[in-house]
Scaffold this motif. Structure first.
Motif, PDB file in Angstrom:
ATOM      1  N   VAL A 254       0.860  -1.178   0.000  1.00 31.29           N
ATOM      2  CA  VAL A 254       0.000   0.000   0.000  1.00 31.29           C
ATOM      3  C   VAL A 254       0.898   1.231   0.000  1.00 31.29           C
ATOM      4  CG1 VAL A 254      -1.806   1.276   1.207  1.00 31.29           C
ATOM      5  CG2 VAL A 254      -1.774  -1.234   1.297  1.00 31.29           C
ATOM      6  N   GLY A 255       0.795   2.033  -1.038  1.00 29.20           N
ATOM      7  CA  GLY A 255       1.651   3.214  -1.082  1.00 29.20           C
ATOM      8  C   GLY A 255       1.486   3.978  -2.379  1.00 29.20           C
ATOM      9  N   GLY A 256       2.412   4.902  -2.594  1.00 27.33           N
ATOM     10  CA  GLY A 256       2.421   5.675  -3.819  1.00 27.33           C
ATOM     11  C   GLY A 256       1.620   6.956  -3.738  1.00 27.33           C
ATOM     12  N   SER A 257       2.079   7.929  -4.457  1.00 26.63           N
ATOM     13  CA  SER A 257       1.392   9.201  -4.656  1.00 26.63           C
ATOM     14  C   SER A 257       1.922   9.744  -5.976  1.00 26.63           C
ATOM     15  CB  SER A 257       1.657  10.170  -3.500  1.00 26.63           C
ATOM     16  OG  SER A 257       3.042  10.374  -3.310  1.00 26.63           O
ATOM     17  N   ILE A 261       5.238   6.640  -7.701  1.00 24.57           N
ATOM     18  CA  ILE A 261       4.729   5.285  -7.945  1.00 24.57           C
ATOM     19  C   ILE A 261       5.880   4.291  -8.064  1.00 24.57           C
ATOM     20  CG2 ILE A 261       3.382   3.852  -9.524  1.00 24.57           C
ATOM     21  CD1 ILE A 261       1.774   5.865  -7.832  1.00 24.57           C
ATOM     22  N   GLY A 262       7.053   4.786  -8.450  1.00 24.20           N
ATOM     23  CA  GLY A 262       8.219   3.897  -8.563  1.00 24.20           C
ATOM     24  C   GLY A 262       8.528   3.180  -7.271  1.00 24.20           C
ATOM     25  N   ALA A 263       8.266   3.829  -6.120  1.00 23.79           N
ATOM     26  CA  ALA A 263       8.527   3.192  -4.821  1.00 23.79           C
ATOM     27  C   ALA A 263       7.674   1.945  -4.655  1.00 23.79           C
ATOM     28  CB  ALA A 263       8.247   4.190  -3.690  1.00 23.79           C
ATOM     29  N   VAL A 264       6.420   2.001  -5.108  1.00 22.44           N
ATOM     30  CA  VAL A 264       5.529   0.842  -4.993  1.00 22.44           C
ATOM     31  C   VAL A 264       5.960  -0.263  -5.946  1.00 22.44           C
ATOM     32  CG1 VAL A 264       3.136   0.070  -5.122  1.00 22.44           C
ATOM     33  CG2 VAL A 264       3.654   2.377  -4.328  1.00 22.44           C
ATOM     34  N   TYR A 282      -1.635  -1.533  -3.978  1.00 23.80           N
ATOM     35  CA  TYR A 282      -2.764  -0.628  -3.737  1.00 23.80           C
ATOM     36  C   TYR A 282      -2.239   0.791  -3.883  1.00 23.80           C
ATOM     37  CZ  TYR A 282      -7.115   1.105  -1.718  1.00 23.80           C
ATOM     38  OH  TYR A 282      -8.334   1.714  -1.531  1.00 23.80           O
ATOM     39  N   VAL A 283      -2.710   1.497  -4.919  1.00 18.19           N
ATOM     40  CA  VAL A 283      -2.130   2.790  -5.276  1.00 18.19           C
ATOM     41  C   VAL A 283      -3.224   3.777  -5.675  1.00 18.19           C
ATOM     42  CG1 VAL A 283       0.093   1.866  -6.034  1.00 18.19           C
ATOM     43  CG2 VAL A 283      -1.829   1.957  -7.652  1.00 18.19           C
ATOM     44  N   PRO A 284      -2.914   5.075  -5.715  1.00 16.14           N
ATOM     45  CA  PRO A 284      -3.847   6.032  -6.314  1.00 16.14           C
ATOM     46  C   PRO A 284      -3.993   5.747  -7.808  1.00 16.14           C
ATOM     47  CG  PRO A 284      -1.758   7.088  -5.806  1.00 16.14           C
ATOM     48  CD  PRO A 284      -1.715   5.743  -5.175  1.00 16.14           C
ATOM     49  N   LYS A 285      -5.016   6.310  -8.434  1.00 18.73           N
ATOM     50  CA  LYS A 285      -5.317   5.998  -9.832  1.00 18.73           C
ATOM     51  C   LYS A 285      -4.131   6.253 -10.766  1.00 18.73           C
ATOM     52  CE  LYS A 285     -10.340   6.603  -9.737  1.00 18.73           C
ATOM     53  NZ  LYS A 285     -11.486   7.391 -10.250  1.00 18.73           N
ATOM     54  N   VAL A 300      -3.363  -4.979  -9.345  1.00 24.05           N
ATOM     55  CA  VAL A 300      -3.415  -3.581  -8.915  1.00 24.05           C
ATOM     56  C   VAL A 300      -4.817  -3.228  -8.448  1.00 24.05           C
ATOM     57  CG1 VAL A 300      -2.989  -1.178  -9.549  1.00 24.05           C
ATOM     58  CG2 VAL A 300      -1.615  -2.989 -10.591  1.00 24.05           C
ATOM     59  N   ILE A 301      -4.882  -2.576  -7.306  1.00 20.96           N
ATOM     60  CA  ILE A 301      -6.126  -1.978  -6.818  1.00 20.96           C
ATOM     61  C   ILE A 301      -5.883  -0.480  -6.744  1.00 20.96           C
ATOM     62  CG2 ILE A 301      -7.810  -1.884  -4.945  1.00 20.96           C
ATOM     63  CD1 ILE A 301      -6.775  -4.618  -4.023  1.00 20.96           C
ATOM     64  N   THR A 302      -6.859   0.308  -7.202  1.00 24.75           N
ATOM     65  CA  THR A 302      -6.671   1.761  -7.168  1.00 24.75           C
ATOM     66  C   THR A 302      -7.639   2.432  -6.198  1.00 24.75           C
ATOM     67  OG1 THR A 302      -8.177   2.072  -9.034  1.00 24.75           O
ATOM     68  CG2 THR A 302      -5.825   1.853  -9.523  1.00 24.75           C
ATOM     69  N   ASP A 303      -7.143   3.490  -5.630  1.00 20.51           N
ATOM     70  CA  ASP A 303      -7.925   4.351  -4.755  1.00 20.51           C
ATOM     71  C   ASP A 303      -8.877   5.197  -5.612  1.00 20.51           C
ATOM     72  OD1 ASP A 303      -7.634   5.438  -1.715  1.00 20.51           O
ATOM     73  OD2 ASP A 303      -8.118   7.112  -3.053  1.00 20.51           O
ATOM     74  N   ASN A 304      -9.829   5.837  -4.961  1.00 17.70           N
ATOM     75  CA  ASN A 304     -10.727   6.722  -5.697  1.00 17.70           C
ATOM     76  C   ASN A 304     -10.032   8.002  -6.147  1.00 17.70           C
ATOM     77  OD1 ASN A 304     -12.954   5.006  -5.432  1.00 17.70           O
ATOM     78  ND2 ASN A 304     -13.452   5.825  -3.405  1.00 17.70           N
ATOM     79  N   GLU A 305      -8.992   8.404  -5.410  1.00 13.14           N
ATOM     80  CA  GLU A 305      -8.273   9.633  -5.735  1.00 13.14           C
ATOM     81  C   GLU A 305      -7.236   9.370  -6.831  1.00 13.14           C
ATOM     82  OE1 GLU A 305      -8.634  12.716  -4.826  1.00 13.14           O
ATOM     83  OE2 GLU A 305     -10.178  12.447  -3.276  1.00 13.14           O
ATOM     84  N   GLU A 306      -6.966  10.395  -7.592  1.00  9.04           N
ATOM     85  CA  GLU A 306      -6.007  10.293  -8.684  1.00  9.04           C
ATOM     86  C   GLU A 306      -4.567  10.340  -8.194  1.00  9.04           C
ATOM     87  OE1 GLU A 306      -4.610   9.972 -12.607  1.00  9.04           O
ATOM     88  OE2 GLU A 306      -6.688   9.824 -11.907  1.00  9.04           O
TER      89      GLU A 306
END
Length: 512
Positions: A254-257, A261-264, A282-285, A300-306
């Protein structure tokens, strides 16, 4: 390998003499003879000037035994007794008489008013001035001697521990410590070899087995342990022929912004390469396409936020979760993190901004499950536990923190130290090439992957830290420190596993 305290070393010496029916003088002879053979096997009688500086205690006694053997084998030896006190140990006096009977070239007594001996850069210095029993700083004139030794540029070999270095706290003045190129440590390494404030005083070290009673070494409980190949091989879980991907767990990162995204990707790749059966990110869109395009093995699962994570919700039942890499500290992310901690009761690794959120919101620490793993770098650790004056205070504060919250803390550094309650585990693998972007994300992924496979949290941490460092050691052989990248560490994880089963060479056996 156990790292004995000063008191445990003394007790081991006493019990060895008692159980093997030998005197302390005979044990000293045995230990110093080991040093002689180490030197002799490398010099093979070369007429290099050797300057042996002896104190007036047992470390000095070791130096006198060594000088006697070197003289008997025709080496060009100058022996000095650093006369910083009128007191002499019994074993020093015995070996002082023995060397006087060996050669007419008696040890030269060095006093405060004497001129310091000339030492050329092509010489070898053997430091036997102070041992592990040092309890006060060196006198000013002895400090000048140590500075003179360092200024000579001669190769300096320390007996057991560099003189002036304590075993349990940082020296007051670094000029009062011998800076050794190499230290030959009796039976066990010293904890100070691995800490930034004190490890700088010896470039390399090696343990000499001097025959301390095996039953004592096996039974003694130590605060610290050095973790290497043999410790990890003993906990390795082989794979069953009929196992499948579900047998090795489902790791979730779970991470990334936005922009991170490279960290994830790094953490997810590391978790799968370390052995997890399944991996989900699990990341933002904004992370969906980068991960799907660069890492086809991942779900991949995405959050609602971009651009950031605002709500951590998933139907999967992960075996372990790695949280925090590249996640940022947006207010909505913090709220999501708190909600996640309140409902998730499984195995968890927290890194990066996950740790920063804990540090800024200490009430969240009470929500962590027992044996949750935190992997802070030095600045993150300071935010978490506060500042410290030296490495020993840092370790005490981390131990207290770990005990209070029942957490496993990975103190990342040149010799990564894992702390669980009042126990310390010093990692033996790794190199300066790991001081590169993304290596911490890889470590988080590796530990998460180990947790996913079913290793208990402490074992998963120690094994993950070791494999991460060993992969870097393997990769750097073809690349050098500067060119090592986090992705290349992941690529070498397989070789790190295979290395567990390779027979050690002579140098590795000596280190163990």
């Amino acid at each position: 390998m156990k790292i004995l305290s000063k008191e445990q070393v003394y007790e081991g010496d006493r019990l060895t003499a008692e159980r093997q029916n030998i005197s302390s003088t005979e044990l000293m002879e045995r230990a110093a003879t080991k040093i002689f053979y180490w030197i002799h096997s490398r010099l093979q009688g070369q007429p290099i000037p050797i300057h042996v500086f002896c104190g007036i205690g047992n470390n000095g006694g070791d130096g006198l035994v060594l000088s006697r053997h070197l003289i008997n084998h025709g080496y060009n030896v100058n022996t000095y007794v650093v006369n910083y006190s009128d007191k002499r140990s019994k074993d020093f006096l015995i070996n002082y008489e023995r060397i006087k009977q060996t050669s007419k070239n008696w040890p030269l007594l060095l006093n405060e008013e004497d001129e310091l001996p000339k030492i050329t850069p092509d010489a070898i210095i053997v430091d036997g001035v102070f041992g592990i029993g040092l309890n006060r700083p060196a006198d000013d004139w002895v400090k000048k001697l140590f500075q003179h030794m360092r200024a000579s540029k001669a190769f300096t070999l320390a007996i057991d521990i560099p003189s002036g270095l304590y075993t349990d706290h940082v020296p007051e003045d670094e000029n009062g410590v011998v800076w050794a190129n190499y230290t030959l440590s009796f039976q066990t390494p010293k904890l100070v070899f691995f800490l930034p404030d004190t490890g700088k005083f010896t470039t390399e070290w090696e343990v000499l087995d001097i025959g301390i009673d095996p039953s004592y070494l096996q039974g003694v409980k130590t605060e610290a342990e050095l973790i290497g190949k043999f410790e990890m091989l003993s906990v390795y879980q082989p794979r069953d022929k009929f196992s499948h991907k579900g047998s090795f767990g489902h790791a979730l990162i779970v991470g990334g912004s936005y922009g991170k995204i490279g960290a994830v990707i790094l953490a997810s790749r590391a978790a799968l390469t370390a052995g997890a059966g399944l991996i989900t990110a699990y990341v933002p869109k904004c992370g969906y396409i980068p991960i799907q395009a660069s890492f086809p093995e991942a779900m991949v699962i995405t959050d609602n936020e971009e651009d950031f994570i605002s709500n951590i919700s998933f139907e999967q039942k992960p075996s372990a979760i790695g949280f925090g890499v590249g996640i940022g500290t947006d207010k909505k992310t913090l709220i999501a993190f708190e909600a996640f901690l309140k409902q998730y009761k499984g195995r968890l690794v927290i890194d990066a901004d996950g740790i920063n959120m804990l540090a800024n919101n200490k009430e969240l620490l009470d929500l962590l499950q027992p044996q949750t793993i935190l992997t802070p770098h030095p600045k993150e650790l300071k935010r978490l536990i506060g500042d410290w004056k030296d490495d020993f205070e840092k370790l005490e504060k981390v131990k207290s923190f770990s005990l209070k919250y029942d957490l496993i803390i990975v103190i990342k550094g040149a010799n990564t130290v894992t702390v669980y309650k009042d126990l310390l585990y010093v990692n033996s693998s790794g190199n300066p090439g790991l001081a590169t972007a993304g290596s911490g994300d890889v470590l988080t992924g590796v530990i998460t992957g180990m947790l996913s496979q079913g290793y208990d949290p402490l074992t998963a941490t120690l094994f993950g830290v070791y494999l991460h460092g060993k992969a870097a050691d393997i990769a750097v052989l073809d690349l050098g420190y500067q060119a090592l990248t986090a992705s290349l560490v992941i690529d070498a994880l397989g070789e790190a596993y295979l290395d567990l089963f390779k027979q050690p060479n002579v140098e590795e056996q000596e280190k163990q």
